[in-house]
Design a protein around this motif. Structure first.
Motif, PDB file in Angstrom:
ATOM      1  N   LYS A 287       0.829  -1.202   0.000  1.00  0.00           N
ATOM      2  CA  LYS A 287       0.000   0.000   0.000  1.00  0.00           C
ATOM      3  C   LYS A 287       0.865   1.254   0.000  1.00  0.00           C
ATOM      4  O   LYS A 287       0.623   2.206  -0.760  1.00  0.00           O
ATOM      5  CB  LYS A 287      -0.922  -0.001   1.222  1.00  0.00           C
ATOM      6  CG  LYS A 287      -1.852   1.207   1.283  1.00  0.00           C
ATOM      7  CD  LYS A 287      -2.740   1.158   2.514  1.00  0.00           C
ATOM      8  CE  LYS A 287      -3.632   2.402   2.580  1.00  0.00           C
ATOM      9  NZ  LYS A 287      -4.477   2.399   3.800  1.00  0.00           N
ATOM     10  N   HIS A 288       1.893   1.264   0.843  1.00  0.00           N
ATOM     11  CA  HIS A 288       2.782   2.423   0.921  1.00  0.00           C
ATOM     12  C   HIS A 288       3.523   2.603  -0.401  1.00  0.00           C
ATOM     13  O   HIS A 288       3.644   3.730  -0.908  1.00  0.00           O
ATOM     14  CB  HIS A 288       3.788   2.233   2.060  1.00  0.00           C
ATOM     15  CG  HIS A 288       4.705   3.386   2.252  1.00  0.00           C
ATOM     16  ND1 HIS A 288       4.429   4.417   3.135  1.00  0.00           N
ATOM     17  CD2 HIS A 288       5.895   3.714   1.658  1.00  0.00           C
ATOM     18  CE1 HIS A 288       5.403   5.302   3.079  1.00  0.00           C
ATOM     19  NE2 HIS A 288       6.305   4.897   2.198  1.00  0.00           N
ATOM     20  N   GLU A 290       2.679   1.630  -3.438  1.00  0.00           N
ATOM     21  CA  GLU A 290       1.769   2.076  -4.491  1.00  0.00           C
ATOM     22  C   GLU A 290       1.451   3.566  -4.349  1.00  0.00           C
ATOM     23  O   GLU A 290       1.484   4.320  -5.332  1.00  0.00           O
ATOM     24  CB  GLU A 290       0.481   1.249  -4.433  1.00  0.00           C
ATOM     25  CG  GLU A 290      -0.452   1.464  -5.599  1.00  0.00           C
ATOM     26  CD  GLU A 290      -1.576   0.459  -5.602  1.00  0.00           C
ATOM     27  OE1 GLU A 290      -2.227   0.312  -6.648  1.00  0.00           O
ATOM     28  OE2 GLU A 290      -1.803  -0.202  -4.565  1.00  0.00           O
ATOM     29  N   GLU A 291       1.157   3.984  -3.123  1.00  0.00           N
ATOM     30  CA  GLU A 291       0.827   5.399  -2.894  1.00  0.00           C
ATOM     31  C   GLU A 291       2.010   6.303  -3.195  1.00  0.00           C
ATOM     32  O   GLU A 291       1.859   7.359  -3.811  1.00  0.00           O
ATOM     33  CB  GLU A 291       0.365   5.596  -1.451  1.00  0.00           C
ATOM     34  CG  GLU A 291      -0.992   4.977  -1.152  1.00  0.00           C
ATOM     35  CD  GLU A 291      -1.363   5.087   0.315  1.00  0.00           C
ATOM     36  OE1 GLU A 291      -0.487   5.477   1.131  1.00  0.00           O
ATOM     37  OE2 GLU A 291      -2.524   4.779   0.645  1.00  0.00           O
ATOM     38  N   ARG A 292       3.203   5.886  -2.760  1.00  0.00           N
ATOM     39  CA  ARG A 292       4.382   6.736  -2.929  1.00  0.00           C
ATOM     40  C   ARG A 292       4.802   6.843  -4.393  1.00  0.00           C
ATOM     41  O   ARG A 292       5.135   7.929  -4.869  1.00  0.00           O
ATOM     42  CB  ARG A 292       5.546   6.167  -2.091  1.00  0.00           C
ATOM     43  CG  ARG A 292       6.773   7.055  -2.089  1.00  0.00           C
ATOM     44  CD  ARG A 292       6.445   8.409  -1.486  1.00  0.00           C
ATOM     45  NE  ARG A 292       7.523   9.355  -1.731  1.00  0.00           N
ATOM     46  CZ  ARG A 292       7.346  10.639  -2.012  1.00  0.00           C
ATOM     47  NH1 ARG A 292       6.117  11.120  -2.113  1.00  0.00           N
ATOM     48  NH2 ARG A 292       8.376  11.430  -2.192  1.00  0.00           N
ATOM     49  N   ASN A 294       2.916   6.458  -7.115  1.00  0.00           N
ATOM     50  CA  ASN A 294       1.951   7.249  -7.878  1.00  0.00           C
ATOM     51  C   ASN A 294       1.980   8.723  -7.490  1.00  0.00           C
ATOM     52  O   ASN A 294       1.778   9.596  -8.332  1.00  0.00           O
ATOM     53  CB  ASN A 294       0.544   6.664  -7.708  1.00  0.00           C
ATOM     54  CG  ASN A 294       0.361   5.391  -8.512  1.00  0.00           C
ATOM     55  OD1 ASN A 294       0.218   5.422  -9.722  1.00  0.00           O
ATOM     56  ND2 ASN A 294       0.373   4.251  -7.847  1.00  0.00           N
ATOM     57  N   GLN A 295       2.262   9.005  -6.218  1.00  0.00           N
ATOM     58  CA  GLN A 295       2.410  10.392  -5.797  1.00  0.00           C
ATOM     59  C   GLN A 295       3.618  11.035  -6.472  1.00  0.00           C
ATOM     60  O   GLN A 295       3.563  12.165  -6.951  1.00  0.00           O
ATOM     61  CB  GLN A 295       2.570  10.475  -4.279  1.00  0.00           C
ATOM     62  CG  GLN A 295       2.759  11.896  -3.760  1.00  0.00           C
ATOM     63  CD  GLN A 295       3.061  11.920  -2.262  1.00  0.00           C
ATOM     64  OE1 GLN A 295       3.025  10.895  -1.590  1.00  0.00           O
ATOM     65  NE2 GLN A 295       3.381  13.083  -1.750  1.00  0.00           N
TER      66      GLN A 295
END
Length: 312
Positions: A287-288, A290-292, A294-295
């Protein structure tokens, strides 16, 4: 049936004998035998065969084994979840990826992950992409970060990022001021590329062969740092997704240019893991990650738009 019986069953199987299992569990051997007998009685089938040498599984035991492991794995996950509520995430995480990803993409993700979860210890292994799946299947590490999928049974690939293959050039290159370039024009330039045995090079070559297009490689290497060096010196051009070039694009050391009627498949990044073996800490990292990622892509895309339009 209870957890003590299931745990004892697995210990007997893994150790190979009732005697060793008793020693490992700090129990009298009759207690170990009693637990196995009770488990077999409830299931109505024999699970273990005693004899000379190691204890072996019956056919029913082989069928029960993965479920026993899954039950204890779920309990372990529950314990980890309880620990995280009170103390924050803890535990050990092992990750496999290729050298380029470890050098140019993973550090940014790891910086934020280790800051947010300081009690998690991490091991990172780097291997060629072709080796990652084999090592994952052999349980060499928990998670694999790869640009490719395979048809291996028992493996799950979770897509994290998809992007177009772009043309990367020096700011001094004649294509740097153009918004797009035809593929035929690109192939007239000195091409910097990976070696023929790499999967990324094979993807490039297969795509070009479909259109009967050829090129002459100026430099072939699996060292991305060397490719970047020659790109910056305007010694050639390179076809790649932008993920590995984000810092150079942001610092205006390299320029990305679109390919007209781009025939190449999307360049992708996947998280790979073994089916039914994803634990709570793995979910947390995925999760981390993927979020990082894409950010970061979103931020760098905005920076690129601002630079292109002259917005301050």
């Amino acid at each position: 049936m209870n957890l003590e019986q299931i745990s004892t069953f697995l210990t007997v199987y893994q150790s190979g004998s009732y005697k060793k299992a008793a020693e490992l569990l700090y129990l009298p051997q009759p207690t170990v035998s009693h637990r196995i007998n009770q488990l077999e009685k409830e299931l109505g089938k024999s699970l273990l065969l005693r004899g000379k040498g190691k204890v072996k599984l019956t056919e029913e035991g082989k069928a029960f084994l993965p479920y026993a492991r899954r039950i204890l794995g779920a309990i372990k996950e529950g314990q980890e979840a309880v620990e995280r509520v009170g103390e924050g995430a803890t535990g050990k995480l092992s990750i496999g990826c290729n050298n380029s990803f470890a050098a140019y993409v993973l550090p940014n993700v790891m910086d934020s992950f280790t800051r947010d979860y300081p009690h998690v210890s991490i091991k990172v292994y780097t291997y060629a992409s072709s080796e990652l799946v084999r090592l994952m299947k052999n349980q060499h590490f928990q998670l694999g970060i790869t640009r490719y999928t395979s048809n291996d049974s028992g493996m799950i690939y979770r897509p994290i990022l998809s992007e177009h293959v772009m043309l990367l050039v020096s700011p001094e290159h004649r294509f740097a001021k153009r918004s797009s370039v035809k593929l035929e024009e690109i192939l007239q330039e000195p091409i910097l590329t990976y070696p023929k045995e790499t999967q990324y090079r094979k993807m490039i070559d297969v795509t070009l062969n479909q259109f009967n297009l050829t090129y002459q490689a100026k430099l072939e290497t699996n060292n991305l740092q060397l490719i970047k060096h020659f790109l910056k010196r305007n010694a050639g051009v390179f076809l790649s997704g932008r993920t590995y070039m984000m810092n150079e694009i942001k610092e205006k050391e390299l320029v990305q240019v679109e390919i007209e009627n781009n025939p190449f498949p999307l360049s992708q990044v996947f998280i790979a893991y073994r089916e039914n073996e994803l634990h709570s800490l793995d979910y947390l990292f995925i999760k981390h990650f993927e979020e990082r990622i894409n950010q970061r892509v979103k931020e760098d895309t905005l920076v690129g738009v601002f630079h292109a339009t002259g917005t301050n």
